[in-house]
Structures are given as structure tokens and as C-alpha cells.
Design a protein around this motif. Structure first.
Motif, PDB file in Angstrom:
ATOM      1  N   ARG A 172       1.680  -7.021   0.468  1.00  0.00           N
ATOM      2  CA  ARG A 172       2.865  -7.782   0.840  1.00  0.00           C
ATOM      3  C   ARG A 172       4.096  -7.098   0.368  1.00  0.00           C
ATOM      4  O   ARG A 172       5.170  -7.290   0.975  1.00  0.00           O
ATOM      5  CB  ARG A 172       2.727  -9.399  -0.265  1.00  0.00           C
ATOM      6  CG  ARG A 172       4.093  -9.861   0.136  1.00  0.00           C
ATOM      7  CD  ARG A 172       4.382 -11.192  -0.800  1.00  0.00           C
ATOM      8  NE  ARG A 172       4.351 -12.196   0.172  1.00  0.00           N
ATOM      9  CZ  ARG A 172       4.055 -13.687  -0.148  1.00  0.00           C
ATOM     10  NH1 ARG A 172       3.759 -13.879  -1.160  1.00  0.00           N
ATOM     11  NH2 ARG A 172       4.278 -14.430   0.866  1.00  0.00           N
ATOM     12  N   PHE A 173       4.190  -6.317  -0.778  1.00  0.00           N
ATOM     13  CA  PHE A 173       5.337  -5.469  -1.375  1.00  0.00           C
ATOM     14  C   PHE A 173       5.462  -4.266  -0.194  1.00  0.00           C
ATOM     15  O   PHE A 173       6.588  -4.081   0.040  1.00  0.00           O
ATOM     16  CB  PHE A 173       4.761  -5.085  -2.610  1.00  0.00           C
ATOM     17  CG  PHE A 173       4.891  -5.875  -3.783  1.00  0.00           C
ATOM     18  CD1 PHE A 173       5.537  -7.009  -3.654  1.00  0.00           C
ATOM     19  CD2 PHE A 173       4.115  -5.565  -4.792  1.00  0.00           C
ATOM     20  CE1 PHE A 173       5.560  -7.838  -4.611  1.00  0.00           C
ATOM     21  CE2 PHE A 173       4.222  -6.340  -6.234  1.00  0.00           C
ATOM     22  CZ  PHE A 173       4.773  -7.566  -6.027  1.00  0.00           C
ATOM     23  N   VAL A 174       4.375  -3.871   0.340  1.00  0.00           N
ATOM     24  CA  VAL A 174       4.570  -2.787   1.434  1.00  0.00           C
ATOM     25  C   VAL A 174       5.419  -3.709   2.774  1.00  0.00           C
ATOM     26  O   VAL A 174       6.205  -3.032   3.007  1.00  0.00           O
ATOM     27  CB  VAL A 174       3.277  -2.107   1.797  1.00  0.00           C
ATOM     28  CG1 VAL A 174       3.304  -1.406   3.060  1.00  0.00           C
ATOM     29  CG2 VAL A 174       2.712  -1.507   0.530  1.00  0.00           C
ATOM     30  N   ALA A 175       4.898  -4.595   2.959  1.00  0.00           N
ATOM     31  CA  ALA A 175       5.482  -5.424   4.101  1.00  0.00           C
ATOM     32  C   ALA A 175       7.102  -5.567   3.872  1.00  0.00           C
ATOM     33  O   ALA A 175       7.730  -5.749   4.695  1.00  0.00           O
ATOM     34  CB  ALA A 175       4.720  -6.615   4.262  1.00  0.00           C
ATOM     35  N   LEU A 176       7.213  -6.113   2.595  1.00  0.00           N
ATOM     36  CA  LEU A 176       8.798  -6.225   2.287  1.00  0.00           C
ATOM     37  C   LEU A 176       9.502  -5.034   1.984  1.00  0.00           C
ATOM     38  O   LEU A 176      10.659  -5.330   1.910  1.00  0.00           O
ATOM     39  CB  LEU A 176       8.644  -7.061   0.837  1.00  0.00           C
ATOM     40  CG  LEU A 176       8.065  -8.662   1.000  1.00  0.00           C
ATOM     41  CD1 LEU A 176       8.244  -9.234  -0.382  1.00  0.00           C
ATOM     42  CD2 LEU A 176       8.979  -9.379   2.097  1.00  0.00           C
ATOM     43  N   GLY A 177       8.928  -3.829   2.117  1.00  0.00           N
ATOM     44  CA  GLY A 177       9.695  -2.555   1.964  1.00  0.00           C
ATOM     45  C   GLY A 177       9.894  -2.285   0.321  1.00  0.00           C
ATOM     46  O   GLY A 177      10.758  -1.594   0.188  1.00  0.00           O
ATOM     47  N   LEU A 178       9.240  -2.994  -0.593  1.00  0.00           N
ATOM     48  CA  LEU A 178       9.626  -2.531  -2.128  1.00  0.00           C
ATOM     49  C   LEU A 178       8.727  -1.414  -2.498  1.00  0.00           C
ATOM     50  O   LEU A 178       8.943  -0.862  -3.414  1.00  0.00           O
ATOM     51  CB  LEU A 178       8.950  -3.829  -2.776  1.00  0.00           C
ATOM     52  CG  LEU A 178       9.802  -5.289  -2.556  1.00  0.00           C
ATOM     53  CD1 LEU A 178       9.370  -6.381  -3.401  1.00  0.00           C
ATOM     54  CD2 LEU A 178      11.359  -4.956  -2.889  1.00  0.00           C
ATOM     55  N   ALA A 221       3.292   5.274  -6.970  1.00  0.00           N
ATOM     56  CA  ALA A 221       3.255   3.681  -6.622  1.00  0.00           C
ATOM     57  C   ALA A 221       2.999   2.915  -7.885  1.00  0.00           C
ATOM     58  O   ALA A 221       3.651   1.709  -8.036  1.00  0.00           O
ATOM     59  CB  ALA A 221       2.181   3.716  -5.504  1.00  0.00           C
ATOM     60  N   PRO A 222       2.058   3.094  -8.554  1.00  0.00           N
ATOM     61  CA  PRO A 222       1.729   2.230  -9.740  1.00  0.00           C
ATOM     62  C   PRO A 222       2.908   2.158 -10.705  1.00  0.00           C
ATOM     63  O   PRO A 222       3.062   0.807 -11.111  1.00  0.00           O
ATOM     64  CB  PRO A 222       0.606   2.866 -10.625  1.00  0.00           C
ATOM     65  CG  PRO A 222      -0.093   3.668  -9.394  1.00  0.00           C
ATOM     66  CD  PRO A 222       1.058   4.268  -8.695  1.00  0.00           C
ATOM     67  N   ALA A 223       3.705   2.960 -10.869  1.00  0.00           N
ATOM     68  CA  ALA A 223       4.855   2.761 -11.728  1.00  0.00           C
ATOM     69  C   ALA A 223       5.782   2.011 -11.027  1.00  0.00           C
ATOM     70  O   ALA A 223       6.565   1.215 -11.825  1.00  0.00           O
ATOM     71  CB  ALA A 223       5.425   4.281 -12.189  1.00  0.00           C
ATOM     72  N   VAL A 224       5.975   2.147  -9.858  1.00  0.00           N
ATOM     73  CA  VAL A 224       6.957   1.117  -9.042  1.00  0.00           C
ATOM     74  C   VAL A 224       6.514  -0.091  -9.033  1.00  0.00           C
ATOM     75  O   VAL A 224       7.427  -1.086  -9.081  1.00  0.00           O
ATOM     76  CB  VAL A 224       7.203   1.897  -7.510  1.00  0.00           C
ATOM     77  CG1 VAL A 224       8.005   0.881  -6.609  1.00  0.00           C
ATOM     78  CG2 VAL A 224       7.867   3.040  -7.483  1.00  0.00           C
ATOM     79  N   LEU A 225       5.279  -0.321  -8.954  1.00  0.00           N
ATOM     80  CA  LEU A 225       4.857  -1.620  -9.072  1.00  0.00           C
ATOM     81  C   LEU A 225       4.960  -2.389 -10.424  1.00  0.00           C
ATOM     82  O   LEU A 225       5.251  -3.349 -10.346  1.00  0.00           O
ATOM     83  CB  LEU A 225       3.313  -1.739  -8.447  1.00  0.00           C
ATOM     84  CG  LEU A 225       2.954  -1.502  -7.184  1.00  0.00           C
ATOM     85  CD1 LEU A 225       1.531  -1.190  -6.914  1.00  0.00           C
ATOM     86  CD2 LEU A 225       3.494  -2.412  -6.433  1.00  0.00           C
ATOM     87  N   ALA A 226       4.668  -1.483 -11.170  1.00  0.00           N
ATOM     88  CA  ALA A 226       4.999  -2.091 -12.689  1.00  0.00           C
ATOM     89  C   ALA A 226       6.573  -2.489 -12.689  1.00  0.00           C
ATOM     90  O   ALA A 226       6.840  -3.487 -13.547  1.00  0.00           O
ATOM     91  CB  ALA A 226       4.712  -1.007 -13.919  1.00  0.00           C
ATOM     92  N   ARG A 227       7.427  -1.544 -12.254  1.00  0.00           N
ATOM     93  CA  ARG A 227       8.947  -1.971 -12.278  1.00  0.00           C
ATOM     94  C   ARG A 227       9.182  -3.231 -11.447  1.00  0.00           C
ATOM     95  O   ARG A 227      10.023  -4.040 -12.020  1.00  0.00           O
ATOM     96  CB  ARG A 227       9.641  -0.714 -11.816  1.00  0.00           C
ATOM     97  CG  ARG A 227      11.019  -0.907 -11.816  1.00  0.00           C
ATOM     98  CD  ARG A 227      11.730   0.388 -11.273  1.00  0.00           C
ATOM     99  NE  ARG A 227      12.976   0.906 -11.877  1.00  0.00           N
ATOM    100  CZ  ARG A 227      13.662   2.033 -11.389  1.00  0.00           C
ATOM    101  NH1 ARG A 227      13.156   2.470 -10.195  1.00  0.00           N
ATOM    102  NH2 ARG A 227      14.830   2.225 -12.349  1.00  0.00           N
ATOM    103  N   ILE A 228       8.601  -3.369 -10.472  1.00  0.00           N
ATOM    104  CA  ILE A 228       8.773  -4.663  -9.875  1.00  0.00           C
ATOM    105  C   ILE A 228       8.194  -5.833 -10.554  1.00  0.00           C
ATOM    106  O   ILE A 228       8.957  -6.797 -10.708  1.00  0.00           O
ATOM    107  CB  ILE A 228       8.077  -4.637  -8.510  1.00  0.00           C
ATOM    108  CG1 ILE A 228       8.711  -3.648  -7.480  1.00  0.00           C
ATOM    109  CG2 ILE A 228       8.004  -5.808  -7.600  1.00  0.00           C
ATOM    110  CD1 ILE A 228       7.961  -3.267  -6.240  1.00  0.00           C
TER     111      ILE A 228
END
Length: 135
Positions: free
Chosen positions: A61-67, A84-91
Motif C-alpha cells: 500500500r505504501f508503494v502504491a501511495l508513493g511513500l 527502505a526499512p528506514a523510510v518505513l520506520a520514518r513513516i
């Protein structure tokens, strides 16, 4: 009509023929292009799921939203940068800490990236800001 002198079949003459003349400025500008000698390591969806602790559907879903940026490999599976894991943690921090929806998170991430670029440009010029960085 051929503009080359007689007997010069294999020689490239500056300014003559199809090849443009390259200047030092052209060579300097093209030096900024970098080619990876080794392919950049990529993470599979399973690896990102394990490292981030998030459900694969949420990551999709994050990929589909462009996050989160992701590409498809030859088999059509999602592959991610090692960051990517660091970006996901930031989100997740923005979602839980500030109670932002995903559209707002995208805006905040863009603004934080822009601030980082501006701070890097200031550091490159040798000037310092009196205030500490926001991130």
C-alpha cells in the motif's frame, strides 16, 4: 559530399563529419555521470517485511501511495533499496507520533527531503545556519 581530406577514411577530424567537437566543459559535465561497477544490492519484499516488522500488504500500500520507492525485478516481484526499512520506520513514526494520514505523511516526507537538500547546499557553500537542523 564528404568534407574529409582524401586518404583520411578512418580519421575523425574535429568539426568535420557527424561527431561534434567536445570541449573541456563538455568533458567536465559528463564526468558527473556515474556508472555503478557493481549492481546495487536490492531487498525483496520478504526481507523488507522482516526488517521493518510491517505486514507485506501495508508495504504494498505504501508503494502504491508513493511513500516508498520500489521497482519490479524480471519476475515481476517488488524489490527495494536497502534504505527502505528506514523510510518505513520514518513513516510509522510520523503516523503514530503526529497522527498524520498517509497523504499528509507524503507531504511531510517531501518537505523533510527538501530541507535536507537545502541544508546540504548550505554546508557545501561553507555557510552555517544559527539554528539546529529540523531533522
Amino acid at each position: 559530399m564528404n568534407d574529409r581530406p582524401a586518404g583520411a577514411a578512418g580519421i575523425d577530424w574535429p568539426g568535420v563529419g557527424a561527431r561534434p567537437v567536445r570541449t573541456c566543459a563538455d568533458l567536465t559535465a559528463s564526468a558527473a555521470v556515474r556508472y555503478a561497477l557493481v549492481p546495487a544490492p536490492r531487498l525483496s519484499l520478504d526481507a523488507v517485511t522482516r526488517r521493518s516488522g510491517l505486514h507485506p500488504d501495508l508495504i504494498r500500500r505504501f508503494v502504491a501511495l508513493g511513500l516508498v520507492d520500489a521497482e519490479r525485478d524480471a519476475a515481476g516481484r517488488l524489490v527495494f533499496d536497502p534504505t527502505a526499512p528506514a523510510v518505513l520506520a520514518r513513516i510509522q513514526r510520523l503516523r503514530t507520533g503526529l497522527c498524520l494520514n498517509y497523504a499528509s505523511i507524503g507531504l511531510v516526507l517531501d518537505l523533510l527531503d527538501r530541507i535536507s537538500l537545502l541544508e546540504a547546499a548550505l554546508r557545501g557553500r561553507g555557510t552555517r545556519s544559527e539554528t539546529p537542523p529540523w531533522t
